[in-house]
Design an enzyme around this catalytic site. Structure first.
Site, short mmCIF file in Angstrom:
data_model
loop_
_atom_site.label_atom_id
_atom_site.label_comp_id
_atom_site.label_asym_id
_atom_site.label_seq_id
_atom_site.Cartn_x
_atom_site.Cartn_y
_atom_site.Cartn_z
N ASP A 1 -46.32 41.66 -34.19
CA ASP A 1 -46.77 40.85 -33.06
C ASP A 1 -46.64 41.74 -31.81
O ASP A 1 -47.51 42.59 -31.55
CB ASP A 1 -45.86 39.62 -33.02
CG ASP A 1 -46.34 38.53 -32.10
OD1 ASP A 1 -47.01 38.83 -31.12
OD2 ASP A 1 -46.04 37.35 -32.35
N THR B 1 -39.96 44.68 -32.84
CA THR B 1 -39.10 44.72 -34.03
C THR B 1 -39.30 46.04 -34.78
O THR B 1 -38.35 46.80 -35.02
CB THR B 1 -39.42 43.53 -34.97
OG1 THR B 1 -39.28 42.33 -34.24
CG2 THR B 1 -38.51 43.53 -36.19
N LEU B 2 -40.55 46.30 -35.15
CA LEU B 2 -40.84 47.50 -35.93
C LEU B 2 -40.55 48.77 -35.16
O LEU B 2 -40.05 49.75 -35.72
CB LEU B 2 -42.30 47.47 -36.38
CG LEU B 2 -42.53 47.17 -37.85
CD1 LEU B 2 -42.50 48.40 -38.70
CD2 LEU B 2 -41.49 46.18 -38.37
N ARG C 1 -42.26 28.88 -45.88
CA ARG C 1 -42.50 30.29 -46.20
C ARG C 1 -43.10 30.44 -47.59
O ARG C 1 -43.69 31.45 -47.93
CB ARG C 1 -41.19 31.08 -46.16
CG ARG C 1 -40.54 31.20 -44.79
CD ARG C 1 -39.33 32.12 -44.90
NE ARG C 1 -38.43 32.01 -43.78
CZ ARG C 1 -38.50 32.73 -42.66
NH1 ARG C 1 -39.47 33.62 -42.51
NH2 ARG C 1 -37.61 32.59 -41.70
C1 PRP Z 1 -41.16 38.12 -37.36
C2 PRP Z 1 -41.81 39.13 -38.28
C3 PRP Z 1 -41.45 40.43 -37.66
C4 PRP Z 1 -41.38 40.12 -36.18
C5 PRP Z 1 -42.63 40.59 -35.53
O1 PRP Z 1 -39.83 37.97 -37.74
O2 PRP Z 1 -41.35 39.02 -39.60
O3 PRP Z 1 -40.22 40.93 -38.13
O4 PRP Z 1 -41.26 38.71 -36.06
O5 PRP Z 1 -42.57 40.34 -34.14
P1 PRP Z 1 -42.67 41.49 -33.05
O6 PRP Z 1 -43.73 42.46 -33.48
O7 PRP Z 1 -43.07 40.73 -31.81
O8 PRP Z 1 -41.34 42.13 -32.92
P2 PRP Z 1 -38.90 36.80 -37.19
O9 PRP Z 1 -38.10 37.30 -36.03
O10 PRP Z 1 -39.73 35.57 -36.96
O11 PRP Z 1 -37.88 36.58 -38.40
P3 PRP Z 1 -38.16 36.09 -39.89
O12 PRP Z 1 -38.95 37.17 -40.57
O13 PRP Z 1 -36.80 35.92 -40.47
O14 PRP Z 1 -38.94 34.80 -39.82
#
Ligand code: PRP
Length: 187
Positions: A107, A111-112, A169
């Protein structure tokens, strides 16, 4: 009782058949690219689980699977924030290994981006990303994506690893949400 998703689903964005067909293609591509090597798949919990378990069964090079969990600082439930922290680290070393990070969705990219920076410091032989979904319009930091299942628009999606406040999920397809019809349990 959790609200029935059929009350708020707007449309099925990706059917089970579309997802599985694309997973087979990605598995074949990854198998070709890594022929002769061994892979360490790193699944990012929790959303990446469904995609990872289907994808690895379509890859025919020897591979190991590890899990990592990260979370955003703060409480923004639907908006990722800038900082992430590792809540579950790997049980193995990545030094000199070919790493493929598997995610359900990218998104903002925060995170990545953080995971990549952290893993790079551990000296892998190579480090690439495979994501099922790329919500490209929302990107705030660049993330190099080698394998992408589907580019999607900025819609709220659930199913196949992606949750609605932790539920659903396990759906085999991905749907979009009509947020006006969704009653969040968080109030
Ligand atoms: C979601 C997804 C990614 C992250 C992407 O995880 O799995 O890890 O958000 O978002 P970003 O690109 O804006 O960082 P989430 O935090 O919802 O946790 P989950 O996988 O446990 O649902």
């Amino acid at each position: 009782m959790v609200q029935d998703y059929q009350e708020y689903i707007e449309k099925v964005l990706l059917t089970e058949e579309q997802i599985q067909a694309r997973v087979r293609e990605l598995g074949a591509e990854i198998s070709r690219d890594y022929a002769g090597s061994e892979l360490l798949i790193i699944c990012i919990l929790r959303g990446g689980v469904m995609f990872t378990t289907d994808l690895v069964r379509q890859i025919d090079v020897p591979l190991a699977i590890e899990f990592m969990a990260v979370s955003s600082y703060g409480t923004g439930a639907r908006q990722s924030e800038g900082e992430v922290r590792i809540t579950l680290d790997l049980n193995t070393t990545v030094a000199s290994k070919h790493i493929l990070i598997v995610e359900d969705i990218i998104d903002s990219g925060h995170t990545l981006s953080s995971v990549i920076e952290m893993l790079k410091t551990r000296d892998p032989a190579s480090l690439y990303v495979c994501t099922l979904l790329d919500k490209f319009e929302r990107r705030e930091v660049e993330v190099p994506i080698r394998y992408c299942g589907f580019k999607i628009r900025n819609e709220f999606v659930f199913g196949y690893g992606l949750d609605m406040d932790e539920f659903y999920r396990n759906l085999p397809f991905i749907g979009t949400v009509n947020l006006e019809k969704y009653e969040t349990p968080l109030g």
